[in-house]
Structure formats: structure tokens, C-alpha cells
Design an enzyme around this catalytic site. Sequence first.
Site, PDB file in Angstrom:
ATOM      1  N   ASP A 317      -5.201   4.694  16.061  1.00 16.16           N
ATOM      2  CA  ASP A 317      -4.797   5.713  15.108  1.00 16.16           C
ATOM      3  C   ASP A 317      -5.159   5.242  13.699  1.00 16.16           C
ATOM      4  O   ASP A 317      -5.512   4.081  13.494  1.00 16.16           O
ATOM      5  CB  ASP A 317      -3.285   5.943  15.257  1.00 16.16           C
ATOM      6  CG  ASP A 317      -2.776   7.016  14.323  1.00 16.16           C
ATOM      7  OD1 ASP A 317      -3.461   8.039  14.185  1.00 16.16           O
ATOM      8  OD2 ASP A 317      -1.701   6.829  13.738  1.00 16.16           O
ATOM      9  N   ASP A 515       0.906   4.394  15.972  1.00 21.18           N
ATOM     10  CA  ASP A 515       2.117   4.221  15.170  1.00 21.18           C
ATOM     11  C   ASP A 515       2.682   5.604  14.911  1.00 21.18           C
ATOM     12  O   ASP A 515       2.209   6.308  14.051  1.00 21.18           O
ATOM     13  CB  ASP A 515       1.768   3.533  13.849  1.00 21.18           C
ATOM     14  CG  ASP A 515       2.913   3.582  12.864  1.00 21.18           C
ATOM     15  OD1 ASP A 515       3.935   2.947  13.145  1.00 21.18           O
ATOM     16  OD2 ASP A 515       2.778   4.266  11.835  1.00 21.18           O
ATOM     17  N   ASP A 519       1.435   9.481  18.785  1.00 22.85           N
ATOM     18  CA  ASP A 519       0.627   8.531  19.553  1.00 22.85           C
ATOM     19  C   ASP A 519       1.278   8.140  20.878  1.00 22.85           C
ATOM     20  O   ASP A 519       0.623   7.538  21.728  1.00 22.85           O
ATOM     21  CB  ASP A 519       0.394   7.251  18.741  1.00 22.85           C
ATOM     22  CG  ASP A 519      -0.318   7.521  17.434  1.00 22.85           C
ATOM     23  OD1 ASP A 519      -1.307   8.264  17.459  1.00 22.85           O
ATOM     24  OD2 ASP A 519       0.125   7.007  16.397  1.00 22.85           O
TER      25      ASP A 519
END
Length: 683
Positions: A317, A515, A519
Site C-alpha cells: 500500500d 496499513d 488493506d
Amino acid sequence: MNAGAARRGWRWLSRHSAVALLVLTASGLAAGLLLHLAGAGVTGNAVWAAVGGCGAAYALWAMADALRHGRVGVDVIALLAVGGALAVGELLAAAVIAVMLASGRALEAWAAGRARRDLRALLERAPRTARQYRGQALETVPLDVVMPGDLLLVAPGELVPVDGTIAGAVAVLDESALTGEARPVERGPREPVRSGVVNAGGPFNLRVTATAADSTYAGIVRLVSEAEASQAPFVRLADRYAVWFLLVSLAWAGAAWVVAGAARAVAVLVVATPCPLILAAPVALVSGLSMAARRGVVVKGGGVLERLARCTTLLLDKTGTLTSGRPQVAAIIPAGGHEPAEILRLAASLDQVSAHVLAAAVVEAAAAHGSRLVLPHHVEEVPGQGIRGTVGARRVAVGRAGWAGVTGLPGWVKTARRRARLDGAVTVFVAVDGEPAGVLIMNDPLRPDATRTIRALRDGGISRIVMVTGDRAEVAHSVGAVIGVDEVLAERTPADKLDAVRAERDRAPVVMIGDGINDAPALALADVGVAMGARGATAASEAADAVLTVDHLDRVGEARTLACRTRRIAMQSVLAGMGMSVAAMAAAAAGLLPAVWGALLQEAIDVAVILNALRVLIPATPQPRLTAADAALNIRFAQEDESYLALGDTHGEDATAWAAAPGTSAPGEGTSGPASLASMARS
């Protein structure tokens, strides 16, 4: 009541069965030895036989469980070894094998339990209650009793517990956990709000539109459960070698039986005890878990380390993972003759008493620059607009463009908005004595170690790196170009991230680093999910296989290097132990190794492989810290992409150097405020 107690007792026993067996078998082995030393050999043999029987029963249960999942594991060899030793009267050998079997399983159970204990603080932050209006009073109620139509109060810094709409004043929200956008957004009356976002401003009222079970947060949790259920079962390292070792053991024992009878076969079975398989791999893996924990990486079991060592694709991410997740002042664009340093000093002095989410970043930037701040007075703050007050003899306003008296689109405003659009940043306007003075550009900078970590991961065996983010495409591609990923997938929802993980898993084993709530499903589906949990990403930490409890992305590279080393040492121990056992079996089958001496030799083999497995606890040669070449490369990256000057510590530079060159900016209006986005998003 009795039935419930029985179920709880059974669950406790199933979780602690390996530990209970270890205590029972070790006590029995010691008791048998004491009885023999006291001259009660018959009773001692009976105790050893009982210990061997316990080990055989446990091995039978474990074997049945493995067969139910379509695997033939090390427990088959343990069952045959214990059963064979009991059948031919080698009771001490049977007891020793039972203790070794229990030890290996207890080590695995201890490792999993330790990971759960280390993670407990990260996993207890999900909302379980809500503040509901009951008449003219507020009452804290369980979340599952909240129904559509109820009116809730959401306090500053709290996670929005259910889906709803804004009732009353404007709300300032941090939606980065769901969308990947680091900047705060404003929601006006009757605008929808999703559960899982954070109140980054003042308190607001929420009119509930869905129950907790039907809200966004619960839907993502369901996606996590489905992703975990769809994962293929993992075969332990020891089990992968169990089948052929079983065949070799049976072949040698059978040949010895045919050639020289049962006594010769007993000697073969004694040295065929699979202790290298039962103990060596768990000892190495538990040692690896301990080393990872020392470096701030909590790994949920030895199987995760094994999978991590085999992964060659990395998905990660952006917000909070590659970026810091904390807003910072990236540039100051003055209007007219105002000095950037003075604009920052005045804005930070006023923001010292602000309740907005960006104020802390402004104050921090001023402190780093060495500005002398003074306490403001006659302060007024309006949520959704900004703050104004008197700083010294100057009247200062900080907030939206209209709040700061900006009208039209002068050149400096166009410059600021172009830069903000390019960087995915927020603009905070400043007025002094009733006239626009300038604008602060606030972005979410890359982590200083992001580029170095990506290179280290490639050097460590990761061949493909993909950035998967919910952020806008232009911002995501800018970050991807700076750090050097192979592909950028932008504007992805949680379901889209699941699809990306599935697609990559068809090519190679996948590590996913994330995070935030959005996710969590992808982390659960990946071969190894790693959560950036230093600030408490609840759903991500729960879904992940490993959690970074320190805010350093480079520990992911360290964890993979450690995983490869752990797996290599575990395999060395297993293969060396099995090789020595096969040689001992050959000697026993040839009549060169009696059963008693075979048992002693087998114990020596066990000690050797366990000591080798413990080498994991000896730190490898540490990786060098940031070199001059690394620093030069980071500087070059910063020069090539001005929008990410924050690769270094820009706060230490002269504020006059922060004035952006014309034609390098973007929109996004904001105001200022106290706690960082990341810390509030995870509180």
C-alpha cells in the site's frame, strides 16, 4: 451450564494439549528413571510403557488430523517408532520418543501463543460501544444495540462505529484507512459517513443508517474471513520430508527383520526415531520468531517464516506504508512581499491552540525551523473554516481560502493549487492583518527508508514489486516512479486489492504490506500479510500474518532475510539429522549397532541437530546503515521529482527555500490542527 463448561474445558484442552502432553511425558520419563535407580525396575518399565502409550495416542490423533486434511506428516513416523519400540519391549526408547514428540508440538504451540500475546494490545482497539443520545442525555451502549435512526455522538479522535449521515455541524474526517487518501475531508449535514473512518476534527452527531453488522467496517471484516478461508493449507517443512523418510525407515526395518529377525529390526527402529524432524525445524523456527520479535516484527507462527522465505512478489500500500502517514509542511508560497519564515511563525503561533488535525504539523515545522512562537489571544475557531486570533500585534487567520480573505485566482493561488493537485497535498491559507499572506502546502511524504528498503528487498530475492493503493492515479504513479516499483495499481477498493492479490498469487508466492482497514482482506489472502501496526492498525493487524510494531519499513527486508536464514538452518538441521539417522539405520541393519548403543547414538544426533538449529539465535552480519551512495541517490530522486522533496528532512532547511517555483502545484483546500493524521487514525 455444565455443557457450556464442558465445551470451554475441551477448547482449553485442545489449545494446550501439546503442553499438557509434554508435562505428562517428561514427568513420566523422569519418574521411570528414578524408579529404576531405586531398584523398582518393573514399576519403572510400566511407567515408561504408559508414557510411550500417551505418545502413541497423541501421534495417532495428530496423524488422523493430518490425514483428514490430505497430508501424511511426521506424526506417522512418530507413531510407528513409538509403537514399534513398545512392541519389541524397548520401553525407554518409546518414552524418549514420546517426550520428543511432545516437545516439538509444545514449541510450535508456544510460538503461536507468544505471537497472540504480543499482538493483543494491537487488536483490542476496534469499536465495541457507541455514545447514543437518550433524550437529553448521552449513554454509552453496546454497538450491537444501535439501530438505524439512532443519533450518536462521535468524539474527536474516535473511530466512526457505524455507517450514517452527518446531523448538524460539519465534520472533519480522516478517511485514509478506507480510501488511502492522507488528507482530511469535510462532510456537511446529511452527507454519508462510513464506519472505520476517524473523526479528525471536533465532535459531531451521526444519524445511524445501518447496524454495525451491515456497516462498511463489518463488510471488510467479512472479506477478511472469506480471504482467510480461501487460503490453501500450508504444509510444514518437516512434513514435506516425512513420506520418503517413512519409506526408508520401513524398508531398512523390514530388510533387517527378514535377514536377522525382530531384534535387528528393533535396533533399526530405535535409530529411526524422527527427532530431527520433530524437533529441529520447530527449534529453528521458534528461534527465528524470537529474533524477529527483537527487531520489532511480530510473526504469527513458524509457518509464516517458511512462507516468507519462499515469496518472490511484493504488493504494498502507499498511505502509511510507503508514506509516513503524518502530514508535513512541504512548501510555503508567499503572497506579495511576505517572508515564508514569518508566515510559518505566525501560523504556528496561532495553531498552538487549534483543535484541527493539521495544526501539530504546522507547529512542528516551525519548531524545526527554530521559529520563536508566542501564545495567541482573542482566538476564534470555526469547524470547517479555520482559526483566527491575535499574535503579538498582528491579526492572523489560518484556514480555507475564503476564511483568509482570498478572492479570485491570483497567480500564487494557482501555483499552490497546481502543486497540491500534483502531490495529493492540502493547502492551508494564511492571512495577516486582514490581507492574504500566503499558503502552506502540506503533504504526506515518503518514508526516508522507502527507496532503500525496496532495493534491499530486491537484493534479498523479491523479483516483482507492485504498489496497490486507493489513492488517486497521478499521486500514486508519482510515488511509484520515485521508489522504482514494477507496476502501480491506483484507485483500488478493498475488493480490487483482493483481485490484485489473486492475480499475483497465480504467478508466484506473494507478500502484501498494508496499513489500514482497506488493506485487511488483501493481507488475509496473501501468502504472507504484513501490517504496519506501530500505531495500532486494528483490522490490518488482525488479518496479517506478521505485524511491524516499530515504525520502520526496512524491518520488512530484515524479516525476509531472517526468514531465509531460518529456513536454511532448519533445512540443514533436518537433512543432516536424517542423513545421520539413515547411516545409523544402515549400521543397525548390518548388525554393527545394538539397540542400546543405537538409542545413545540417536540422542547424540538429536543434540547435534538442535544445537545447529539454535544458530538462528546468533545474529548474522548486520546490514550496513545508510551510505554516502544511498544519500546521494535519495538526493537525486528528490531533484528529479520535486513533489517528493520530503524524502529528506526539509524542515531543517531555510524556510525561504520552501517557496515553490511557479507552475509546480495543486488544489485541495484545508485548515490546520493538532494531532497527526496517522496517530488519530489508529487511536
